[in-house]
Design an enzyme around this catalytic site. Structure first.
Site, PDB file in Angstrom:
ATOM      1  N   SER A  93      -8.950   5.809 -33.078  1.00 15.51           N
ATOM      2  CA  SER A  93      -9.201   6.457 -31.791  1.00 15.51           C
ATOM      3  C   SER A  93      -7.894   6.736 -31.043  1.00 15.51           C
ATOM      4  O   SER A  93      -7.023   7.423 -31.569  1.00 15.51           O
ATOM      5  CB  SER A  93     -10.146   5.574 -30.970  1.00 15.51           C
ATOM      6  OG  SER A  93     -10.648   6.270 -29.858  1.00 15.51           O
ATOM      7  N   ASP A 194     -20.157  10.499 -34.242  1.00 14.89           N
ATOM      8  CA  ASP A 194     -19.236   9.766 -33.379  1.00 14.89           C
ATOM      9  C   ASP A 194     -19.617  10.109 -31.944  1.00 14.89           C
ATOM     10  O   ASP A 194     -19.570  11.275 -31.548  1.00 14.89           O
ATOM     11  CB  ASP A 194     -17.790  10.181 -33.689  1.00 14.89           C
ATOM     12  CG  ASP A 194     -16.753   9.351 -32.958  1.00 14.89           C
ATOM     13  OD1 ASP A 194     -17.031   8.884 -31.843  1.00 14.89           O
ATOM     14  OD2 ASP A 194     -15.646   9.178 -33.502  1.00 14.89           O
ATOM     15  N   HIS A 224     -18.258   5.549 -34.095  1.00 13.25           N
ATOM     16  CA  HIS A 224     -16.853   5.655 -33.718  1.00 13.25           C
ATOM     17  C   HIS A 224     -15.995   4.491 -34.223  1.00 13.25           C
ATOM     18  O   HIS A 224     -14.928   4.696 -34.806  1.00 13.25           O
ATOM     19  CB  HIS A 224     -16.726   5.774 -32.200  1.00 13.25           C
ATOM     20  CG  HIS A 224     -15.308   5.930 -31.739  1.00 13.25           C
ATOM     21  ND1 HIS A 224     -14.525   7.020 -32.108  1.00 13.25           N
ATOM     22  CD2 HIS A 224     -14.504   5.137 -30.972  1.00 13.25           C
ATOM     23  CE1 HIS A 224     -13.320   6.893 -31.575  1.00 13.25           C
ATOM     24  NE2 HIS A 224     -13.291   5.763 -30.895  1.00 13.25           N
TER      25      HIS A 224
END
Length: 259
Positions: A93, A194, A224
């Site tokens: 991320s 996600d 995610h």
């Protein structure tokens, strides 16, 4: 403030090949811990720093910004470069965004990068208002634990500090101008579903970087936080194979563990 139990940074002294793992926005080193432990078990030297303002309470994060988060991973990378002959950087991320900037700025000192659901743009419709909203709205609902696997939770804040989110937006805008400087081999793994980062971010990143050695993998069963999800073992195995392909010492008997 004391660090939340399980959120602590992780360090393992292994062989001459090192890996820096960068966690995401409002998350902690816990989201990377199983990955780090897997790599440590393969004999690598591993570092997972806890980003400033993370792992305590969300109010503490209001006092930090992207410069603080980047400075911490940059410090950790320099430590590994002093200790290891070859160093890789992995990120999830926002950690993927930090990884990309380390690659852009450190050049050949970074041997390769692995990105999992990297963020390129804040896709919230209200993101445009962040520069103003941060002055009168302290926080918004949290984004932690987007995980498909039942019974698994990410240690992360239940609120997103708007000041920190505004800083992240500023960082991503800056990073976008630096992406063409990324030339290292890349392994990018992204989830089909996600709910935090738009999967289109991965395509934008691949279109902007200058790397020619690129492998893209679709994660079919994870959300995610894929490093804690159904596809975690695939991420671990694929990333170690990626390192092994680029670092000759890995896989030689005894070399990975420094023997």
């Amino acid at each position: 403030m004391p660090v939340l139990p399980g959120a602590e940074p992780f360090r393992h002294e292994g062989g001459e090949v090192g890996v820096l793992l960068c966690h995401g926005f409002t998350s902690t080193a816990q989201s990377m811990r199983p990955w780090a432990e897997y790599l440590a078990g393969q004999g690598l030297t591993v570092s997972v720093p806890l980003l400033p303002g993370h792992g305590t309470r969300w109010q503490d994060m209001q006092l930090t910004g992207w410069q603080d988060w980047y400075a911490e991973v940059d410090r950790a990378l320099r430590e590994l470069l002093e200790r290891c002959a070859k160093v890789f950087v992995f990120g999830l991320s926002m950690g993927g965004a930090l990884t990309l900037r380390l690659a852009a700025r450190h050049g050949d000192a970074v041997a390769g990068i692995v990105l999992v659901n990297p963020v390129n743009k804040i896709n919230d419709p209200l993101a445009f208002a962040l520069p103003v909203a941060q002055h009168f709205l302290r926080s918004t609902p949290g984004i932690a634990s987007d995980i498909a696997k039942p019974g698994v939770a990410e240690i992360g804040y239940t609120r997103v500090p708007t000041r920190a989110a505004a800083s992240l937006k500023q960082f991503l805008k800056l990073l976008d101008t630096e992406l063409p400087q990324v030339t290292q081999p890349v392994l990018l793994l992204h989830s089909r579903q996600d709910h935090v980062v738009d999967p289109a971010d991965s395509a934008r990143i691949l279109a902007r970087i200058s790397s020619t050695d690129v492998t893209e993998t679709l994660l079919e069963q994870s959300y995610h936080v894929a490093t804690l999800d159904h596809d975690a073992e695939q991420i671990f195995a694929d990333s170690f194979a990626f390192v092994g392909r680029l670092a000759e010492s890995v896989g030689r008997e005894g070399a990975a563990s420094g023997g």
